[in-house]
Design a protein around this motif. Structure first.
Motif, PDB file in Angstrom:
ATOM      1  N   VAL A 216      22.939  64.514  23.043  1.00 27.13           N
ATOM      2  CA  VAL A 216      23.670  64.384  23.965  1.00 27.13           C
ATOM      3  C   VAL A 216      24.891  63.753  24.123  1.00 27.13           C
ATOM      4  O   VAL A 216      24.715  62.412  23.185  1.00 27.13           O
ATOM      5  CB  VAL A 216      22.173  64.388  25.595  1.00 27.13           C
TER       6      VAL A 216
ATOM      7  N   PRO B  34      24.481  68.129  26.317  1.00 22.30           N
ATOM      8  CA  PRO B  34      23.903  67.744  27.410  1.00 22.30           C
ATOM      9  C   PRO B  34      24.325  66.249  27.844  1.00 22.30           C
ATOM     10  O   PRO B  34      25.545  65.786  26.532  1.00 22.30           O
ATOM     11  CB  PRO B  34      22.540  67.392  27.439  1.00 22.30           C
ATOM     12  N   CYS B  35      24.825  65.702  29.234  1.00 18.83           N
ATOM     13  CA  CYS B  35      25.190  64.438  28.858  1.00 18.83           C
ATOM     14  C   CYS B  35      24.185  63.236  30.198  1.00 18.83           C
ATOM     15  O   CYS B  35      23.925  63.927  31.841  1.00 18.83           O
ATOM     16  CB  CYS B  35      26.582  64.406  29.058  1.00 18.83           C
TER      17      CYS B  35
ATOM     18  N   PHE C 284      19.989  65.363  35.456  1.00 12.49           N
ATOM     19  CA  PHE C 284      18.775  64.754  33.633  1.00 12.49           C
ATOM     20  C   PHE C 284      18.033  64.479  33.437  1.00 12.49           C
ATOM     21  O   PHE C 284      17.465  64.968  32.772  1.00 12.49           O
ATOM     22  CB  PHE C 284      20.167  63.619  33.176  1.00 12.49           C
TER      23      PHE C 284
ATOM     24  N   SER D  84      14.832  66.859  32.269  1.00 14.12           N
ATOM     25  CA  SER D  84      14.549  66.955  31.101  1.00 14.12           C
ATOM     26  C   SER D  84      12.699  66.196  30.843  1.00 14.12           C
ATOM     27  O   SER D  84      12.027  65.705  29.780  1.00 14.12           O
ATOM     28  CB  SER D  84      14.808  65.089  30.185  1.00 14.12           C
TER      29      SER D  84
ATOM     30  N   SER E 151      22.694  55.709  28.982  1.00 11.91           N
ATOM     31  CA  SER E 151      21.961  56.238  28.756  1.00 11.91           C
ATOM     32  C   SER E 151      20.472  56.496  28.569  1.00 11.91           C
ATOM     33  O   SER E 151      19.752  56.644  28.422  1.00 11.91           O
ATOM     34  CB  SER E 151      23.308  57.295  28.117  1.00 11.91           C
TER      35      SER E 151
ATOM     36  N   GLY F 275      24.707  68.419  33.206  1.00  8.32           N
ATOM     37  CA  GLY F 275      24.938  67.992  31.326  1.00  8.32           C
ATOM     38  C   GLY F 275      23.470  67.754  31.455  1.00  8.32           C
ATOM     39  O   GLY F 275      23.075  66.876  30.604  1.00  8.32           O
TER      40      GLY F 275
ATOM     41  N   SER G  77      21.592  74.096  27.457  1.00  3.48           N
ATOM     42  CA  SER G  77      22.508  72.324  28.026  1.00  3.48           C
ATOM     43  C   SER G  77      22.898  73.042  29.990  1.00  3.48           C
ATOM     44  O   SER G  77      23.594  74.459  29.773  1.00  3.48           O
ATOM     45  CB  SER G  77      23.137  71.656  27.867  1.00  3.48           C
TER      46      SER G  77
END
Length: 668
Positions: free
Chosen positions: A63, A78-79, A87, A91, A160, A37, A33
């Motif tokens: 995550v 990851p976050c 992010f 992704s 999220s 994040g 990662s």
């Protein structure tokens, strides 16, 4: 594909159709990662390789939904909520590439680690539903989360999931009412002693996972799939103590009946699928089954679960044997989809190879954990013991050689065979010499026991690759400097392995003394009372093997604990071996060294020079291996391009034998 039709039937999770019934199980991507994040380029290539390999559904590793209430060091996991735009950038391209291969991808959202967080990972005090001991360091008490903090976790889960939807993920999986992580701790009475709305009776303990799924459905819509990682049974015998299959103990965590009670409640709350298994950190060898566990170990539990839920049921648990996976789906009693974890680390092309009828070409996982979780817990990036390119697919792959060379490999253990395989794949002309009549080296004796049969599968795979790549294998031929001089190869790879170390003590040459190799290969008879000298992994596995045969076994180890020297043995493997020793009544004498082998006994001595005698019909020596470098030293300064690999370089384990060979052979 013939004979595996069920594996390739499409299936729906919620509104999302998946092209086949093979999923990639969620596995943490420690080391892959970014500091902010997101997913690194290595992580992207890692997941895309499994999609390219035919996997229908990719479920990412965990995550974190937030990194303030339970703060881990940046870059660990990851976050999405640390920097949502970062992010999404890191992704979305990964998701698009995965979709190009017709695969779907779910993002696994971790509500938190709780009592099982390693203190080294954290930048704060561990948290939990209640003030309970940390798993890794029981002297540390976890801080009880406030009601406001728990409500914030629900909000962050929804946020999220919303970010995941924007990034293009097809769904999310909640981590987890599973394995004793934070969300699971809320559901288990042993860990949850709260008096607010998130504690008390069963429905109070289920409030958090119910609120999470409802919050996600509210922001993303009812058609956005939310799966749940779910452990049917905890296998907790007591704090930090697991229970083996067949062992009689009182379940302190979630028993099967409670698991079957709560699953329909969670399904009604809105979960669209159950990704089911069993275990906990206290019984980590259930949640992360080592080589000693059976293939399909969760099936007796998921068969019961399938009777009480209607949502699709995904099952993991060493399901990477294609025939087992197909049979499970055909019977329809225990699963609707098959989750492959380490099997897809070992071979990302598993699905394509099954479809093409190339079962024999699937590289098997050996359940060692050395390359995956074992590396993660010592701060190294995710990879695989038998597949060195795992987690670095693009930068560490195999490419054709610019110039074809004559490569001579000396030694037919796994290191020699891996070197020969990789060199041949690159286009070199390869000849492999083995002085015995059999390929495999020490893995031959390491494959004898029923609980080590995956090592035998690995040897069979290597032998198959030797034939398919037309490698010239010469058995029963010992290589000498004269033979090499006559051949004049361009490159020489010395993989002469290692030999057992024998202690220099009186009586060591008695007829009742044997090495672990001798015993496992049944080259010497074994009496009823056996003393194993050496409490490392090989010594302990040999002791278990003998005890399973009904022998009265004692292990003597010079250190204070068994399996405590040499390369670290991954936690789940080590704890299962130690529990198996107890289960099979193997006695252990620590802080003692062998002093003398006598008639019908051994004499040992402790650190205070106190001597004692242990009855022994047979004495098994397992104190380690020494690299066999004789031939290497005879030729290293006389011939060009000589490399020493595997145990001949340094006696370690299967992973390093393979990795040494891969590194050298991919570069020559």
């Amino acid at each position: 594909m013939a004979g595996f039709e069920k594996l390739f039937e499409p299936i729906k999770i919620g509104s999302v159709e998946i092209k086949n019934r093979i999923a990639m199980a969620p596995m943490g991507i420690l080391g892959l990662s970014t500091e902010r994040g997101g997913f690194s380029k290595r992580a992207e290539d890692y997941y895309v390789a499994r999609a390219k390999g035919g996997t229908g559904l990719i479920i990412t590793g965990i995550v974190k939904i937030e990194n303030e209430i339970e703060k881990v060091h940046e870059g660990t996991i990851p976050c999405p909520t640390i920097d949502p735009s970062h992010f999404i950038r890191t992704s979305s391209e990964m998701v698009e590439r995965i979709h190009a291969y017709g695969s779907k991808i779910f993002l696994q959202l971790g509500i938190g680690l709780g009592r099982v967080a390693s203190p080294q990972m954290l930048a704060c005090q561990p948290v939990a539903p209640s003030a309970i001991p940390n798993y890794w360091d029981p002297s540390i008490t976890c801080r009880e989360l406030t009601t406001d903090e728990v409500e914030r976790l629900v909000k962050m889960a929804a946020e999220s999931a919303a970010i995941a939807k924007v990034a293009g993920f097809d769904g999310v999986e909640i981590h987890a009412v599973h394995e004793g992580y934070l969300l699971d701790q809320f559901t288990i009475a042993m860990f949850n002693r709260r008096t607010d709305k998130y504690g008390g009776d069963l429905m109070g303990r289920l409030r958090l996972p119910i609120e999470v799924v409802k919050a996600i459905k509210k922001v993303n819509g009812e058609n956005f799939p939310v799966a749940l990682r779910f452990s049917i049974k905890s296998y907790i015998k007591d704090w930090n103590q697991g229970g083996l299959d067949g062992e009689d103990f009182v379940e302190k965590g979630r028993d099967t009946q409670e698991g079957l009670t709560i699953a329909p409640i969670l399904e009604k709350a809105g979960y669209d699928a159950f990704d089911a298994d069993a275990g906990s950190y206290d019984a980590w060898y259930w949640a992360h089954p080592p080589i000693y566990q059976k293939h399909g170990l969760y099936l007796p539990l998921t068969e019961q679960l399938k009777k009480v839920v209607n949502a699709p049921l995904i099952v993991a648990g060493r399901m990477e044997i294609p025939e087992l996976a197909e049979k499970t789906l055909e019977e329809g009693k225990a699963a609707d989809m098959i989750n492959l974890g380490r099997g897809l680390l070992a071979d990302p092309e598993w699905v394509n190879k099954v479809m093409q009828g190339r079962i024999e070409d699937i590289r098997p996982c050996i359940g060692c954990h050395d390359g995956c979780l074992g590396r993660g817990f010592v701060g190294k990036p995710l990879s695989c013991a038998v597949n060195p390119a795992c987690g670095r697919e693009i930068e560490y792959g195999i490419s054709p050689a610019e110039k074809v060379k004559d490569v001579l490999v000396i030694g037919g253990g796994v290191s020699g065979m891996e070197a020969a395989r990789v060199a041949a794949l690159r286009g070199h002309k390869v000849t492999l010499y083995e002085k015995t009549g059999e390929l495999g080296g020490h893995v031959v004796e390491g494959s004898v026991d029923e609980f080590k049969k995956d090592n035998a599968r690995l040897l069979d795979w290597y032998k198959t690759q030797m034939k398919k790549l037309n490698i010239d294998v010469k058995l029963n031929t010992e290589v000498t400097p004269q033979l090499i001089e006559g051949r004049k190869p361009d490159v020489i790879l010395v993989a002469t392995g290692s030999k057992p170390i024998m202690p220099n003590v009186p009586g060591i040459d008695r007829d009742n003394v044997a090495t672990a190799t001798d015993v496992l290969l049944k080259k010497k008879p074994v009496g009823q009372k056996v003393v194993v000298i050496g409490g490392g992994l090989v010594g302990c596995e040999t002791a278990i093997s003998l005890a399973m045969d009904g022998k009265d076994v004692t292990v003597v180890e010079m250190l204070p604990e068994l399996i405590s020297s040499g390369l670290p043995v991954p936690h789940m493997n080590r704890t299962m071996v130690l529990d198996m020793l107890k289960f099979y009544n193997v006695k252990a004498v620590t802080n003692n060294s062998l002093l003398e082998v006598k008639d019908g006994a051994v004499e040992v001595i402790d650190r205070d020079f106190k001597r004692s005698t242990i009855p022994a019909d047979t004495v098994v020596i397992s104190i380690g291996l020494r690299a066999d470098q004789k031939l290497y030293h005879e030729i290293a300064d006389k011939m060009p391009n000589v490399y020493i690999i595997g145990d001949a370089n340094k006696a370690r384990n299967i992973m390093y034998a393979i990795w040494d060979a891969y590194e050298v052979a991919r570069s020559i």
